[in-house]
Motif scaffolding. Structure first.
Motif, PDB file in Angstrom:
ATOM      1  N   UNK A  58       0.866  -1.182   0.000  1.00  0.00           N
ATOM      2  CA  UNK A  58       0.000   0.000   0.000  1.00  0.00           C
ATOM      3  C   UNK A  58       0.899   1.227   0.000  1.00  0.00           C
ATOM      4  N   UNK A  59       0.690   2.105  -0.952  1.00  0.00           N
ATOM      5  CA  UNK A  59       1.427   3.366  -1.003  1.00  0.00           C
ATOM      6  C   UNK A  59       0.528   4.451  -0.407  1.00  0.00           C
ATOM      7  N   UNK A  60       0.981   5.017   0.703  1.00  0.00           N
ATOM      8  CA  UNK A  60       0.250   6.112   1.344  1.00  0.00           C
ATOM      9  C   UNK A  60       0.908   7.425   0.926  1.00  0.00           C
ATOM     10  N   UNK A  61       0.198   8.221   0.152  1.00  0.00           N
ATOM     11  CA  UNK A  61       0.720   9.519  -0.283  1.00  0.00           C
ATOM     12  C   UNK A  61       0.404  10.513   0.830  1.00  0.00           C
ATOM     13  N   UNK A  62       1.425  10.856   1.598  1.00  0.00           N
ATOM     14  CA  UNK A  62       1.248  11.633   2.824  1.00  0.00           C
ATOM     15  C   UNK A  62       1.414  13.134   2.570  1.00  0.00           C
ATOM     16  N   UNK A  63       0.982  13.908   3.560  1.00  0.00           N
ATOM     17  CA  UNK A  63       1.088  15.374   3.547  1.00  0.00           C
ATOM     18  C   UNK A  63       0.278  15.982   2.410  1.00  0.00           C
ATOM     19  N   UNK A  64      -0.875  15.373   2.145  1.00  0.00           N
ATOM     20  CA  UNK A  64      -1.752  15.927   1.115  1.00  0.00           C
ATOM     21  C   UNK A  64      -2.246  17.322   1.481  1.00  0.00           C
ATOM     22  N   UNK A  65      -2.270  17.634   2.783  1.00  0.00           N
ATOM     23  CA  UNK A  65      -2.699  18.964   3.204  1.00  0.00           C
ATOM     24  C   UNK A  65      -1.736  20.048   2.720  1.00  0.00           C
ATOM     25  N   UNK A  66      -0.468  19.667   2.471  1.00  0.00           N
ATOM     26  CA  UNK A  66       0.534  20.645   2.039  1.00  0.00           C
ATOM     27  C   UNK A  66       0.519  20.873   0.532  1.00  0.00           C
ATOM     28  N   UNK A  67      -0.279  20.092  -0.199  1.00  0.00           N
ATOM     29  CA  UNK A  67      -0.457  20.329  -1.639  1.00  0.00           C
ATOM     30  C   UNK A  67      -1.923  20.622  -1.934  1.00  0.00           C
ATOM     31  N   UNK A  68      -2.610  21.129  -0.908  1.00  0.00           N
ATOM     32  CA  UNK A  68      -4.002  21.552  -1.029  1.00  0.00           C
ATOM     33  C   UNK A  68      -4.910  20.409  -1.491  1.00  0.00           C
ATOM     34  N   UNK A  69      -4.582  19.189  -1.035  1.00  0.00           N
ATOM     35  CA  UNK A  69      -5.387  17.994  -1.327  1.00  0.00           C
ATOM     36  C   UNK A  69      -5.628  17.827  -2.824  1.00  0.00           C
ATOM     37  N   UNK A  70      -4.581  18.052  -3.599  1.00  0.00           N
ATOM     38  CA  UNK A  70      -4.683  18.057  -5.052  1.00  0.00           C
ATOM     39  C   UNK A  70      -4.802  16.645  -5.628  1.00  0.00           C
ATOM     40  N   UNK A  71      -5.881  16.394  -6.337  1.00  0.00           N
ATOM     41  CA  UNK A  71      -6.053  15.101  -7.005  1.00  0.00           C
ATOM     42  C   UNK A  71      -5.018  14.933  -8.109  1.00  0.00           C
ATOM     43  N   UNK A  72      -4.684  16.007  -8.805  1.00  0.00           N
ATOM     44  CA  UNK A  72      -3.708  15.928  -9.888  1.00  0.00           C
ATOM     45  C   UNK A  72      -2.341  15.500  -9.349  1.00  0.00           C
ATOM     46  N   UNK A  73      -1.939  16.062  -8.191  1.00  0.00           N
ATOM     47  CA  UNK A  73      -0.657  15.684  -7.614  1.00  0.00           C
ATOM     48  C   UNK A  73      -0.666  14.218  -7.180  1.00  0.00           C
ATOM     49  N   UNK A  74      -1.760  13.774  -6.615  1.00  0.00           N
ATOM     50  CA  UNK A  74      -1.895  12.367  -6.217  1.00  0.00           C
ATOM     51  C   UNK A  74      -1.781  11.460  -7.436  1.00  0.00           C
ATOM     52  N   UNK A  75      -2.473  11.819  -8.527  1.00  0.00           N
ATOM     53  CA  UNK A  75      -2.426  10.996  -9.743  1.00  0.00           C
ATOM     54  C   UNK A  75      -1.015  10.945 -10.327  1.00  0.00           C
ATOM     55  N   UNK A  76      -0.276  12.044 -10.209  1.00  0.00           N
ATOM     56  CA  UNK A  76       1.092  12.076 -10.724  1.00  0.00           C
ATOM     57  C   UNK A  76       1.989  11.112  -9.949  1.00  0.00           C
ATOM     58  N   UNK A  77       1.817  11.061  -8.631  1.00  0.00           N
ATOM     59  CA  UNK A  77       2.624  10.139  -7.819  1.00  0.00           C
ATOM     60  C   UNK A  77       2.219   8.700  -8.083  1.00  0.00           C
TER      61      UNK A  77
END
Length: 404
Positions: A134-153
């Protein structure tokens, strides 16, 4: 309730210790005195990382150094959690923590994306054949909960997984500091339709050990009534019962099991990983270090191995260097015959190398001073793993996995 063993991994300051602290805190798995101790030592608010960073040096430096083990339970499942260090200097500790894990929880900082250490830990998880990732993409609050940033990772990790052999990876966007998607679903990320982390940990299947023929490394030979001899040890794989056809390795003597006993006495059948004592039908020569294996799929004894090594020693190793190889209860002299390739984590290529340094991972050829009966690691973890020991210092300098 069943048991899930999980190991966390990721780069320094990705928030592993904070995540585990949040998980324990929100799951109400922290004792009152532990919580009071953390509150006393916290400087700015409740520092949940202190629940796992127990060493004084860890608290002073703000990093995890040793593997911190924690056991906790929810109404649905029991957990043993290994919080592994993120710093490259302590990669060998990550190998230790992940070696018995059913699941690897890899953290990625949403701001930084994949780092070299993230690649290192993903590669180790793949080499150790960890069942679930399981990959937990952490500190989403510091990227304004961006779905685009999550999809990139997600894209970055899937590309890495294809190269190192990680498959069926799951992704969860979280904020460990604030608890988003850790125990409860976050309202800050309505675009994420999956389960929060704890719910997924509670429901992910734990596969039973693969069906495999019996493997019993003999630890000691006992004398019973009337001078009968019993081979005793911890059953590494499979099952044993009276009437089973077995072979004693490396001698190759074939016989049948006459009787098996567990801690309660004579047993109909004993399953791995319980301790067992076995009486054989024939008077076969037995000694510590030999292996009793099911006849139908017994490994062939050999004096040459192809293996993947995780180098744990402070001193570099080169071709022709000599060590002791410990496989199960058997120890034999060993020599590094060739260093076929050492992984470069930036490119994920395996170029040839002339030495192994601390935390290196390499494909090697080994020549042994005695026969061992080893399975390929991917077929049987228990009898496909070994360690190398420095003869002068008695230090463990490498962890190895036998290649097919």
């Amino acid at each position: 309730m069943d048991l899930l063993r999980l190991a966390t991994a990721g780069s320094v300051d990705d928030g592993k210790s904070t995540l585990i602290g949040r998980l324990l805190y929100d799951a109400k798995a922290v004792l009152a005195d532990q919580l009071a101790h953390v509150e006393e030592r916290s400087v700015n608010g409740l520092d949940l990382a202190l629940l796992t960073d127990g060493l004084r040096a860890e608290r002073e430096q703000g990093i995890t150094i040793d593997v911190a083990y924690r056991s906790f339970a929810t109404p649905k499942r029991r957990f043993i959690l290994a919080d592994c260090p993120g710093h490259a200097q302590y990669t060998r500790n990550m190998v230790t923590g992940a070696s018995t894990a059913d699941l690897a929880l890899l953290l990625v900082d949403a701001r930084a994306g994949l780092t070299e250490q993230s690649r290192r830990h993903a590669t180790i998880a793949a080499l150790l054949r960890v069942s679930h990732v399981i990959v937990a993409v952490n500190k989403m609050d510091l990227v304004e909960f961006s779905e685009e940033r999550f999809d990139d990772i997600v894209r970055q990790v899937l590309e890495l997984g294809a190269k190192v052999g990680l498959h069926e990876i799951e992704f969860i966007p979280i904020s460990a500091l604030n608890g988003d998607n850790v125990v409860d679903r976050s309202s800050n990320m309505p675009w994420y339709a999956g389960s929060p982390l704890l719910e997924r940990l509670e429901t992910i299947p734990v596969e039973p050990p693969a069906v495999h023929g019996a493997r019993l490394p003999i630890q000691v030979v006992l004398r019973g009534e009337g001078g009968t001899r019993w081979a005793a040890g911890r059953l590494a794989a499979g099952t044993l019962k009276a009437g089973d056809e077995v072979v004693v390795l490396p001698s190759g003597a074939r016989t049948r099991v006459a009787e098996v006993r567990d801690a309660d006495g004579t047993a109909e059948q004993v399953d791995a990983p319980l301790s067992v004592s076995v009486r054989l039908e024939d008077e076969v020569d037995l000694a510590r270090g030999e292996l009793i294996a099911a006849l139908e799929d017994a490994p062939e004894p050999t004096r040459e191995l192809r293996a993947t090594l995780c180098w744990l020693g402070d001193r570099p190793a080169r071709e022709r260097d000599r060590f002791l190889l410990k496989h199960g209860t058997r120890t034999v002299p060993a020599r590094i015959d060739s260093i076929v390739g050492r992984i470069e984590f930036e490119t994920l290529e395996w170029p040839a190398a002339d030495e192994l340094r601390l935390n290196d991972i390499a494909h090697v050829g080994l020549r042994l001073g005695g026969d061992i009966a080893a399975d390929a690691y991917e077929q049987c973890h228990a009898t496909g793993a070994f360690i190398l020991i420095d003869e002068a210092t008695n230090d463990t300098v490498a962890a190895g996995m036998v290649s097919a």
